[in-house]
Design an enzyme around this catalytic site. Structure first.
Site, PDB file in Angstrom:
ATOM      1  N   SER A 184       0.843  -1.185   0.000  1.00 58.11           N
ATOM      2  CA  SER A 184       0.000   0.000   0.000  1.00 58.11           C
ATOM      3  C   SER A 184       0.881   1.237   0.000  1.00 58.11           C
ATOM      4  CB  SER A 184      -0.908   0.003   1.238  1.00 58.11           C
ATOM      5  OG  SER A 184      -1.496   1.270   1.434  1.00 58.11           O
ATOM      6  N   ARG A 199     -28.537  -5.937 -43.590  1.00 64.38           N
ATOM      7  CA  ARG A 199     -27.306  -5.339 -43.076  1.00 64.38           C
ATOM      8  C   ARG A 199     -27.688  -4.252 -42.089  1.00 64.38           C
ATOM      9  NH1 ARG A 199     -22.953  -5.643 -46.508  1.00 64.38           N
ATOM     10  NH2 ARG A 199     -21.757  -4.621 -44.892  1.00 64.38           N
TER      11      ARG A 199
END
Length: 382
Positions: free
Chosen positions: A272, A311
């Site tokens: 940390s 399409r």
């Protein structure tokens, strides 16, 4: 900023999947489809062999094409295939009319996407197999390691760590087998021409699709699937399930590694920036972080399934980013979980102490039998 960006790549692009779906991988795949198309047409007598050879030779040099420039030029036509075809025709001026003959952009990009997915799934499946093997080993080694079970995050009744690991194994192996099935059965060539009719090829059209599938090592579909997107949905669902199976294991590991529980730990914990005493189970944490992206990406792909008529106007384009990101996120989650399991340290003494402090007792005979059944089932399905 996507998961493959350099700043976050070390965390969000773990393993080999990110490279398998990078821009150069897509470019290579598109060129391979164009080359295979020319080869298949030559084989069926629709194209001169000299033209097919010239196109194949040009496509075998992806370094000759600038992916970044193709991406910029794609804005003019709405997809990168149009500028790629233009560049490829310039590369073979004597056979320019033979390049991309009878194909539409979606044929090339969808088929390239299937190639990219198939290649990305190899390392992903490898990591899932490794995770399953590691959980099987944990189940075997800790078949009789007693611990307190927990329901609704509260102490419940005694169980064994072996049974918990067997549960992890079941989820991971089921997800792996489903993803392997999709890879084997649902990744297919896309080829239909402008409106999915194969009109330019007449009676030879079906043979051409078969040849294209053979050359590329993909499935041959019964029909073009320009606007029938269940193949993409199946892939997305299998990837999402795999991410969920990974997240389940990672979540348990982070909970078991809490200081107040301390029943497992990471042999290479993360630190940390503010608290030097921290020993974070960072591999499991990162697996969770990567897996957390999957549900939203799956939802994006399912939401894009409603393609119009023959399409789509936009729905096809909406698939590209979430599909690539989903492969990266799920692949990274699996790679991180593999690291977490390889680095896992189990503390049976703490498990026994926590169980003893609970004051709870129970007959654990059946848990061993359940572990044995899970391991046998895993062995027969491998």
């Amino acid at each position: 900023m996507g998961p493959t960006s350099s700043l976050f790549g070390g965390v969000l692009a773990r393993g080999a999947v990110a490279a398998a779906v990078a821009d150069d991988a897509w470019l290579t795949a598109m060129l391979q489809v164009e080359a295979a198309l020319a080869e298949a047409q030559a084989f069926t007598g629709l194209l001169d062999q000299a033209a097919a050879d010239a196109i194949g030779a040009a496509c075998a040099r992806p370094e000759s094409f600038d992916a970044a420039e193709l991406g910029r030029a794609a804005a003019e036509s709405g997809n990168p295939v149009v500028p790629l075809v233009q560049a490829l025709r310039r590369a073979v001026p004597d056979h320019a009319e033979a390049v991309h003959r009878g194909a539409t952009s979606q044929d090339i990009l969808d088929t390239a996407g299937m190639l990219v997915a198939a290649r990305a799934l190899r390392p992903l499946l490898g990591d899932l197999r490794a995770c399953a093997d590691l959980t099987a080993r944990l189940a075997r080694e800790h078949r009789d390691t007693a611990m307190i079970g927990r329901t609704l995050l509260q102490q419940a009744v005694p169980t064994t760590f072996g049974l918990k690991a067997a549960g992890w194994l079941g989820g991971l192996d089921a997800a792996r087998r489903r993803l392997d099935q999709v890879r084997a059965e649902r990744l297919a060539v896309q080829f239909g021409g402008a409106a999915g009719t194969l009109a330019p090829f007449g009676d030879a059209g079906p043979d051409l699709v078969e040849g294209l599938a053979t050359v590329l090592g993909l499935r041959e579909p019964a029909l073009p699937w320009h606007t029938e997107r269940t193949r993409i949905a199946d892939l997305a669902g299998a990837l999402g399930s795999a991410a969920g199976a990974v997240a389940k294991v990672a979540r348990d590991l982070t909970l078991l590694a809490q200081n107040e529980v301390d029943e497992v730990s990471d042999s290479s914990p993360g630190g940390s920036s503010a608290m030097p005493h921290k020993r974070n189970p960072i591999a499991a944490v990162c697996a969770l972080g990567c897996a957390a992206s999957a549900p939203g990406l799956v939802a994006n792909l399912l939401a894009a399934m409603a393609h119009e008529h023959e399409r789509a106007a936009g729905s096809w384009h909406a698939e590209w980013r979430p599909l690539r990101d989903l492969l990266v996120s799920t692949g990274s989650a699996a790679a991180w979980l593999r690291s977490a399991l390889e680095r896992l340290v189990v503390h049976p003494d703490v498990m026994r102490a926590n169980l003893s402090r609970s004051g709870l007792t129970g007959d654990l005979t059946a848990t061993g039998l359940l572990v044995d059944r899970a391991l046998h089932d895993f062995g027969t399905k491998r």
